[in-house]
Design an enzyme around this catalytic site. Structure first.
Site, mmCIF file in Angstrom:
data_model
loop_
_atom_site.group_PDB
_atom_site.id
_atom_site.type_symbol
_atom_site.label_atom_id
_atom_site.label_comp_id
_atom_site.label_asym_id
_atom_site.label_seq_id
_atom_site.Cartn_x
_atom_site.Cartn_y
_atom_site.Cartn_z
ATOM 1 N N GLY A 80 0.821 -1.206 0.000
ATOM 2 C CA GLY A 80 0.000 0.000 0.000
ATOM 3 C C GLY A 80 0.854 1.255 0.000
ATOM 4 N NE ARG B 289 -13.372 8.410 7.781
ATOM 5 C CZ ARG B 289 -13.161 9.504 7.032
ATOM 6 N NH1 ARG B 289 -12.550 10.557 7.537
ATOM 7 N NH2 ARG B 289 -13.563 9.548 5.775
ATOM 8 C CB SER C 224 -9.859 8.959 7.416
ATOM 9 O OG SER C 224 -9.150 8.018 6.659
ATOM 10 C CG LEU C 225 -6.650 12.614 5.075
ATOM 11 C CD1 LEU C 225 -6.506 14.033 4.523
ATOM 12 C CD2 LEU C 225 -6.046 11.624 4.090
ATOM 13 C CG LEU D 284 -16.393 13.411 -1.146
ATOM 14 C CD1 LEU D 284 -17.393 12.587 -0.375
ATOM 15 C CD2 LEU D 284 -15.072 13.442 -0.423
ATOM 16 C CG PHE E 181 -14.372 18.645 8.540
ATOM 17 C CD1 PHE E 181 -13.803 19.587 7.706
ATOM 18 C CD2 PHE E 181 -14.607 17.366 8.030
ATOM 19 C CE1 PHE E 181 -13.472 19.270 6.397
ATOM 20 C CE2 PHE E 181 -14.272 17.042 6.722
ATOM 21 C CZ PHE E 181 -13.707 17.993 5.901
ATOM 22 C CD GLU F 14 -11.020 3.781 3.800
ATOM 23 O OE1 GLU F 14 -10.392 4.733 3.283
ATOM 24 O OE2 GLU F 14 -12.156 3.450 3.435
ATOM 25 C CD GLU G 202 -18.169 16.352 7.110
ATOM 26 O OE1 GLU G 202 -18.517 15.192 6.803
ATOM 27 O OE2 GLU G 202 -17.713 16.656 8.208
ATOM 28 C CG HIS H 56 -19.287 11.963 2.248
ATOM 29 N ND1 HIS H 56 -20.009 13.073 1.894
ATOM 30 C CD2 HIS H 56 -18.147 12.415 2.824
ATOM 31 C CE1 HIS H 56 -19.322 14.161 2.244
ATOM 32 N NE2 HIS H 56 -18.186 13.783 2.810
ATOM 33 C CG HIS I 187 -16.598 8.776 2.068
ATOM 34 N ND1 HIS I 187 -15.940 9.259 0.967
ATOM 35 C CD2 HIS I 187 -16.042 9.408 3.137
ATOM 36 C CE1 HIS I 187 -15.031 10.147 1.353
ATOM 37 N NE2 HIS I 187 -15.068 10.244 2.660
ATOM 38 C CD GLN J 119 -18.044 8.249 7.170
ATOM 39 O OE1 GLN J 119 -16.983 8.593 6.665
ATOM 40 N NE2 GLN J 119 -18.395 8.574 8.400
ATOM 41 N NE ARG K 223 -17.870 12.738 6.456
ATOM 42 C CZ ARG K 223 -16.628 12.598 6.052
ATOM 43 N NH1 ARG K 223 -16.086 11.404 5.946
ATOM 44 N NH2 ARG K 223 -15.919 13.653 5.737
ATOM 45 N N GLY L 263 0.756 3.599 4.366
ATOM 46 C CA GLY L 263 1.932 2.813 3.988
ATOM 47 C C GLY L 263 3.177 3.689 3.886
HETATM 48 C C1 FAD Z 1 -12.805 11.249 -2.380
HETATM 49 C C2 FAD Z 1 -12.311 11.058 -0.962
HETATM 50 C C3 FAD Z 1 -12.055 12.160 -0.176
HETATM 51 C C4 FAD Z 1 -11.602 11.986 1.137
HETATM 52 N N1 FAD Z 1 -11.349 13.094 1.890
HETATM 53 C C5 FAD Z 1 -10.859 12.929 3.146
HETATM 54 C C6 FAD Z 1 -10.509 14.065 3.939
HETATM 55 O O1 FAD Z 1 -10.607 15.214 3.502
HETATM 56 N N2 FAD Z 1 -10.038 13.850 5.178
HETATM 57 C C7 FAD Z 1 -9.890 12.603 5.709
HETATM 58 O O2 FAD Z 1 -9.442 12.471 6.842
HETATM 59 N N3 FAD Z 1 -10.184 11.505 4.960
HETATM 60 C C8 FAD Z 1 -10.661 11.651 3.704
HETATM 61 N N4 FAD Z 1 -10.960 10.536 2.962
HETATM 62 C C9 FAD Z 1 -10.605 9.214 3.475
HETATM 63 C C10 FAD Z 1 -9.102 9.019 3.348
HETATM 64 O O3 FAD Z 1 -8.642 9.660 2.193
HETATM 65 C C11 FAD Z 1 -8.715 7.547 3.256
HETATM 66 O O4 FAD Z 1 -9.321 6.821 4.280
HETATM 67 C C12 FAD Z 1 -7.200 7.387 3.371
HETATM 68 O O5 FAD Z 1 -6.545 8.239 2.473
HETATM 69 C C13 FAD Z 1 -6.796 5.947 3.133
HETATM 70 O O6 FAD Z 1 -5.397 5.879 3.053
HETATM 71 P P1 FAD Z 1 -4.652 4.475 3.072
HETATM 72 O O7 FAD Z 1 -3.197 4.784 3.115
HETATM 73 O O8 FAD Z 1 -5.213 3.626 4.138
HETATM 74 O O9 FAD Z 1 -5.049 3.788 1.689
HETATM 75 P P2 FAD Z 1 -5.089 4.311 0.177
HETATM 76 O O10 FAD Z 1 -4.666 5.708 0.033
HETATM 77 O O11 FAD Z 1 -6.422 3.926 -0.349
HETATM 78 O O12 FAD Z 1 -3.978 3.440 -0.523
HETATM 79 C C14 FAD Z 1 -4.105 2.049 -0.716
HETATM 80 C C15 FAD Z 1 -2.847 1.546 -1.374
HETATM 81 O O13 FAD Z 1 -2.850 0.138 -1.381
HETATM 82 C C16 FAD Z 1 -2.468 -0.323 -2.660
HETATM 83 N N5 FAD Z 1 -3.054 -1.661 -2.836
HETATM 84 C C17 FAD Z 1 -4.319 -2.056 -2.541
HETATM 85 N N6 FAD Z 1 -4.472 -3.365 -2.843
HETATM 86 C C18 FAD Z 1 -3.284 -3.799 -3.308
HETATM 87 C C19 FAD Z 1 -2.807 -5.054 -3.796
HETATM 88 N N7 FAD Z 1 -3.591 -6.132 -3.875
HETATM 89 N N8 FAD Z 1 -1.517 -5.131 -4.221
HETATM 90 C C20 FAD Z 1 -0.711 -4.046 -4.179
HETATM 91 N N9 FAD Z 1 -1.114 -2.840 -3.733
HETATM 92 C C21 FAD Z 1 -2.385 -2.730 -3.303
HETATM 93 C C22 FAD Z 1 -3.013 0.721 -3.614
HETATM 94 O O14 FAD Z 1 -2.354 0.668 -4.849
HETATM 95 C C23 FAD Z 1 -2.681 1.988 -2.819
HETATM 96 O O15 FAD Z 1 -1.341 2.345 -3.030
HETATM 97 C C24 FAD Z 1 -11.416 10.694 1.656
HETATM 98 C C25 FAD Z 1 -11.663 9.596 0.856
HETATM 99 C C26 FAD Z 1 -12.139 9.770 -0.427
HETATM 100 C C27 FAD Z 1 -12.449 8.545 -1.231
#
Ligand code: FAD
Length: 575
Positions: A10, A389, A394-395, A243, A118, A378, A246, A233, A348, A231, A277, A15
């Site tokens: 990830g 949430r 989440s960030l 999206l 928020f 996530e 918010e 949204h 969401h 969740q 939400r 990650g």
């Molecule tokens: C449109 C949108 C807006 C958002 N806005 C906000 C916000 O303003 N504030 C907030 O707090 N949260 C927000 N969120 C939620 C937040 O962005 C996410 O929960 C968070 O960024 C998730 O990060 P992560 O590092 O867990 O995973 P991700 O950023 O989803 O990354 C997942 C990674 O895993 C890799 N991966 C997955 N499966 C495999 C596999 N089988 N093999 C190899 N690689 C794989 C992908 O390639 C990717 O690199 C938003 C979400 C969305 C969808």
């Protein structure tokens, strides 16, 4: 066989932040990061509204305790309060650290980091970079990875977690570019694979949010925690579902029904549009059900409500939420300076996930851990979000717990030998799976089965749920699982076979969907995002506990785990 001290799956915020921490603590460790997308195309890049931390730049009375309380109340008291305390306390430091790395946060006139309101937060504590916060943070993290010498496998798809005798030992991965398959062993494996929005037919998530890490863990015998809490949204742009942040309501936008009413006054009179939400999504769904939704021709009885920014004025819209204006303009032809945007709830975020302790180590059960396996972001469930949430937490979770998990891993691998196992048997198993898919030349197309499955989940496990509807959903899933064996691919090539990847992802989606439904059926109460029409009240006496769902081909077993409550006693939740 390839080997690394640590392999992180990830390339999103969680990650990348973990990889960076490991290298900062011990630069001599060999750390690899795999992503099926390019890391900067991870869904984190799409995060818009911001990241919460009590910097107190705008609201001086704010405190970590107020942030923790808002988070626990938002979670409908299901969050583990030790985890929330860490989240809220460590938030200001991780933000300053990000700023020192070069993240360009929006500013107050005096130069300090700006903070906005928020939903569910009682103070202005969300830091942001206009409405492109994820983009600003992820780009900086990824360039730092290169600086610290983390090996990046970009556009490799991880197919299997290798777990023997209870221990995680490595993964099998497939290079999308040329079809190569490799087994990698490591002293520590970490999942940071993000969410599963694609389980449903309307989502704000990217195409890669297919819950792979969750499914691989479940198949390897690891329980998934609180998967019933999905969740929705409130403001997905109609009809596409992308999206509208918010932040737009944080900056003052109104929700209106077909009668022009700001209907949130009937659901959350104090917080109005900035209620959490779960409450806002239910309110919109109820307005639409009551015939006060709107049609594209403006008449009543339609499938969406309006998000109205017009009173905010052009200057504020274009400086604070320019990307949201652009999305509506580009995707549905609405100029939000002059016209309201059509919105309705969209899937969401995943509150549940791979259960971890506050150091990021994965749980094998309520009271035991999996050697060698870690998770954050996530895909993990700490749980800091419980049943619902709050936006911008989440960030924050990705950064706080990515960092903590990285620190745990850096010391964990010092005392661990490189694991041994029979590489060939895993390679053979995965190659066979790919051959089975490539060999068939007729049957069912992937997108047909995926659509049927996503429609089934949306219909049978949506904003409102009931026993009858969910049982029907599980029966349909049994049928759809049989159909999976009939899918065939048009593309038989080894080079960039994205159809093959979609087939592997579909399997994961179906595993995750079944676990969501089974967990939701078992929770006979309404709490946070889980809203049962047949059990409309929260039932602390019987259900103030986490779900642990164990997957097997024979079915899903549900166990429970207690909630850590050490500061805030559960109360009725009012806004
Ligand atoms: C449109 C949108 C807006 C958002 N806005 C906000 C916000 O303003 N504030 C907030 O707090 N949260 C927000 N969120 C939620 C937040 O962005 C996410 O929960 C968070 O960024 C998730 O990060 P992560 O590092 O867990 O995973 P991700 O950023 O989803 O990354 C997942 C990674 O895993 C890799 N991966 C997955 N499966 C495999 C596999 N089988 N093999 C190899 N690689 C794989 C992908 O390639 C990717 O690199 C938003 C979400 C969305 C969808």
């Amino acid at each position: 066989m390839r080997e690394h001290d640590v392999i992180i799956i990830g390339g999103g915020l969680a990650g990348c932040r973990a990889a960076l921490e490991i290298k900062r603590i011990n630069p001599s460790l060999d750390v690899a990061l795999v992503a099926k997308t390019h890391p900067i195309r991870s869904h984190s890049v799409a995060a818009q509204g911001g990241i919460a931390a009590t910097l107190k730049n705008v609201d001086l009375e704010d405190s970590w305790k107020a942030h923790a309380f808002d988070t626990v109340k938002g979670s409908d008291y299901l969050a583990d309060q030790d985890g929330v305390e860490i989240l809220a306390k460590e938030a200001p430091d991780v933000i300053i650290d990000l700023e020192h790395m070069g993240v360009l946060f929006s500013r107050l006139p005096d130069g300090r980091i700006a903070q906005r309101a928020f939903g569910g937060h009682s103070y202005k504590r969300t830091c942001y970079a206009a409405d492109k916060t994820g983009h600003a943070i992820l780009h900086e993290l990824v360039s730092n990875l290169r600086r610290y010498g983390v090996q990046i496998y970009e556009e490799w798809y991880v197919m299997q977690l290798i777990r023997e005798d209870g221990e995680a030992k490595g993964v099998v991965m497939y290079q999308i570019f040329n079809g190569d398959m490799e087994v990698v062993r490591a002293k520590a494996v970490m999942f940071a694979t993000g969410g599963y929005g694609r389980v449903f037919n309307t989502t704000s998530n990217d195409f890669a949010s297919t819950g792979d890490g969750l499914a691989m863990s479940a198949v390897a015998g690891i329980p998934l925690e609180d998967m019933e809490f999905v969740q929705f949204h409130p403001t997905g742009l109609y009809p596409v579902g992308v999206l509208i942040s918010e932040a737009v309501r944080g900056e003052g936008a109104y929700l209106r029904n077909s009668e022009g009413d700001r209907f949130m006054k009937n659901y959350a009179p104090n917080q109005m549009e900035l209620a959490p939400r779960d409450i806002t999504s239910r309110a919109i769904t109820l307005e639409i059900r009551a015939g006060r939704g709107i049609n594209l021709d403006g008449s009543a009885g339609g499938p969406f409500v309006y998000l109205d920014l017009r009173h905010m004025g052009k200057e504020k819209i274009m400086s604070r939420v320019p990307f949201c204006w652009e999305e509506a303009h580009r995707l549905v032809g609405v100029d939000a300076i002059e016209q309201p945007m059509p919105v309705r709830p969209t899937v969401h975020y995943s509150m549940g996930g791979i259960p971890v302790n506050t150091d990021g180590q994965v749980r094998a059960s309520a009271d035991s851990l999996v050697e060698g396996l870690f998770a954050a972001g996530e895909s993990a469930c700490v749980s800091v979000h419980g049943a619902n949430r709050l936006g911008s937490n989440s960030l924050l979770e990705c950064v706080v717990y990515g960092k903590r998990t990285g620190a745990t891993i850096a010391s964990y691998v010092e005392n661990r030998k490189m694991p041994e196992f029979d590489e060939q048997s895993y390679l053979n198993g995965c190659q066979q799976r790919v051959r089975n898919l490539l060999d068939k030349s007729e049957g069912i197309r992937i997108n047909q089965l995926r659509q049927e499955f996503q429609d089934c989940m949306t219909e049978h496990c949506g904003v409102f749920r009931s026993e009858k509807i969910m049982k029907e959903g599980l029966e349909k899933i049994e049928q759809l699982k049989k159909k999976y064996d009939l899918i065939y691919l048009d593309d038989k090539d080894n080079c960039w076979n994205t159809e093959l990847i979609e087939a592997l992802e579909l399997k994961n989606l179906m595993i995750v969907g079944e676990i969501i439904l089974a967990s939701a059926l078992n929770r006979k109460e309404s709490r946070g995002a889980h809203s049962r029409e047949d059990y409309p009240n929260r039932d602390d006496a019987n259900f103030l506990k986490h779900t642990l769902a164990y997957y097997s081909a024979a079915g899903i077993d549900i166990n429970w785990m207690s909630v850590v409550i050490n500061q805030f006693e559960p109360k009725e939740r009012k806004y």
